[in-house]
Enzyme design. Structure first.
Site, short mmCIF file in Angstrom:
data_model
loop_
_atom_site.label_atom_id
_atom_site.label_comp_id
_atom_site.label_asym_id
_atom_site.label_seq_id
_atom_site.Cartn_x
_atom_site.Cartn_y
_atom_site.Cartn_z
N ASP A 176 0.82 -1.21 0.00
CA ASP A 176 0.00 0.00 0.00
C ASP A 176 0.86 1.26 0.00
OD1 ASP A 176 -2.49 1.61 0.49
OD2 ASP A 176 -1.46 2.00 2.38
N LEU A 257 -6.42 7.01 3.83
CA LEU A 257 -6.47 8.14 2.92
C LEU A 257 -5.23 8.26 2.04
CD1 LEU A 257 -7.94 10.83 5.35
CD2 LEU A 257 -9.15 9.57 3.58
N ARG A 258 -4.33 7.28 2.11
CA ARG A 258 -3.13 7.39 1.29
C ARG A 258 -3.47 7.41 -0.19
NH1 ARG A 258 -0.10 3.71 3.55
NH2 ARG A 258 1.26 5.14 4.68
N ALA A 259 -4.46 6.63 -0.60
CA ALA A 259 -4.84 6.59 -2.01
C ALA A 259 -5.30 7.96 -2.48
CB ALA A 259 -5.93 5.55 -2.24
#
Length: 376
Positions: A176, A257-259
């Site tokens: 991820d 919320l990294r995406a």
């Protein structure tokens, strides 16, 4: 430069012969990979590119080709057997204790500054090394700490990790953290295969002549990357772009919320590459797959209204209807399955193996006197 032997005699060192790189502009059938590499070259803070695919799909060739387009043209390989000290560098504690000064020996992260750090078979590296290099790739700063002494230095590089899924996968927590991902497939199109083989043979037979034919395209790539890096800070996101990013990430049921952050930065890098005046929803759509392909949860879908899983919402509604009291129409309740087994109690409430009591018929046997009754 010369190397001195222990006996004082000098021996001329052999110069290192660097193999010419296959031109980035000459890659065939690798458009998604080229786009992902260019975006990461424009904004190294994306967190790198993870390239997954079978062997022989030009993963390492593309990495070396990209390094040639960067200002220093430096490609640093991280071998599988590398230690943590070789990766991040070391501090000489004795010098600190003796002189009070910090003596730092740089590692591969420092060497890769302004270049490309290439990690082949990243899925076979120890998790601690992968975690360390992903931290630095995202922040651009490497910090080494030993016994209360620390040293930091800039380490802005393009991280390219490759893996063959047949040899194992990365843990979800690590995969991820790669900003973008590209999945390569074997090519079974005859014309494309023939074009790739012809280009490779031409390069192997005459590297200089082959590279000369792509000199102008290579120079154009260098100029585009330089101009995009300069334009990057001037591009902002409007509410429509934010809304599109949120909708795509919610539909993909991503964790955290990294995406969202990576998608916004990738869309901005694409807009800068194309010298666009602003970041648009179209830029978001074009980078979405590379951002979501390794983060998407295909086994669950979230409702945009309340953020709950659709399956959970349906189950909750069914349970509420079953538990409702008067006024409920029970004539339309679904019939139980014929082969449904009785529900077992959950662990923690009862012992394993416990079965609920079942009604059983009784049969009166003549001639048997129940206990406690006297015969007259």
């Amino acid at each position: 430069m010369s190397a001195t032997k222990p006996d004082g005699n000098e021996q001329a060192s052999q110069p290192t012969v660097q193999r010419p790189a296959f031109p980035f502009a000459a890659l065939i059938g690798q458009t998604p990979l080229q786009h992902a590499l260019l975006l990461t070259a424009i904004d190294p803070g994306l967190g790198g590119v993870l390239v997954s695919g079978p062997r022989g799909t030009a993963k390492s060739t593309a990495a070396r080709a990209l390094a040639e387009l960067l200002p220093q043209g430096q490609l640093v390989n991280l071998p599988l057997g590398a230690s943590e000290d070789r990766l991040i560098g070391t501090l000489d504690i004795e010098t600190v204790l003796r002189d009070g000064s910090v003596r730092f020996s740089p590692g591969l992260l420092a060497k890769a500054h302004h270049g490309v750090l290439y990690v082949d078979e990243v899925n076979l590296l120890p998790d601690t090394l992968v975690d360390a290099l992903l931290d630095v790739a995202a922040s651009g700063v490497n910090t080494v700490e030993r016994d209360g002494v620390s040293h930091s230095h800039d380490a802005s590089f393009v991280l390219i990790g490759t893996m063959n899924p047949e040899e194992g996968e990365l843990r979800p927590q690590l995969i991820d953290r790669f900003g973008l991902m590209v999945e390569l497939q074997n090519c079974f199109e005859p014309h494309v295969r023939q074009a790739i083989v012809k280009a490779r043979l031409a390069f192997d037979f005459d590297p200089a002549g082959f590279r000369a034919g792509y000199a102008q395209q290579q120079a154009a790539y260098v100029q585009r990357i330089r101009a995009a890096r300069e334009a990057l800070p001037q591009l902002a996101f409007n509410d429509a772009v934010h809304a599109r990013v949120s909708a795509l990430c919610i539909d993909a049921a991503v964790d955290g919320l990294r995406a969202d952050l990576v998608m916004l930065r990738a869309a901005r890098a694409l807009a800068a590459l194309e010298q666009a005046a602003a970041v648009t929803a179209e830029h978001v759509d074009r980078v979405a797959e590379a951002v979501l392909i390794h983060r998407r949860h295909r086994d669950r879908q979230y409702s945009r209204r309340d953020g709950q899983q659709d399956g959970d919402t349906r189950e909750s509604g069914t349970q509420q209807q079953a538990n409702s009291g008067g006024g409920a129409d029970r004539s339309h309740a679904p019939e139980p399955a014929l082969d449904a087994a009785p529900s077992l109690p959950t662990a923690g409430n009862h012992d394993w193996g416990y079965l609920p009591p079942q009604p059983a018929g009784t049969t009166q046997v003549k001639g048997v006197i129940p206990l406690g009754v006297k015969k007259r």
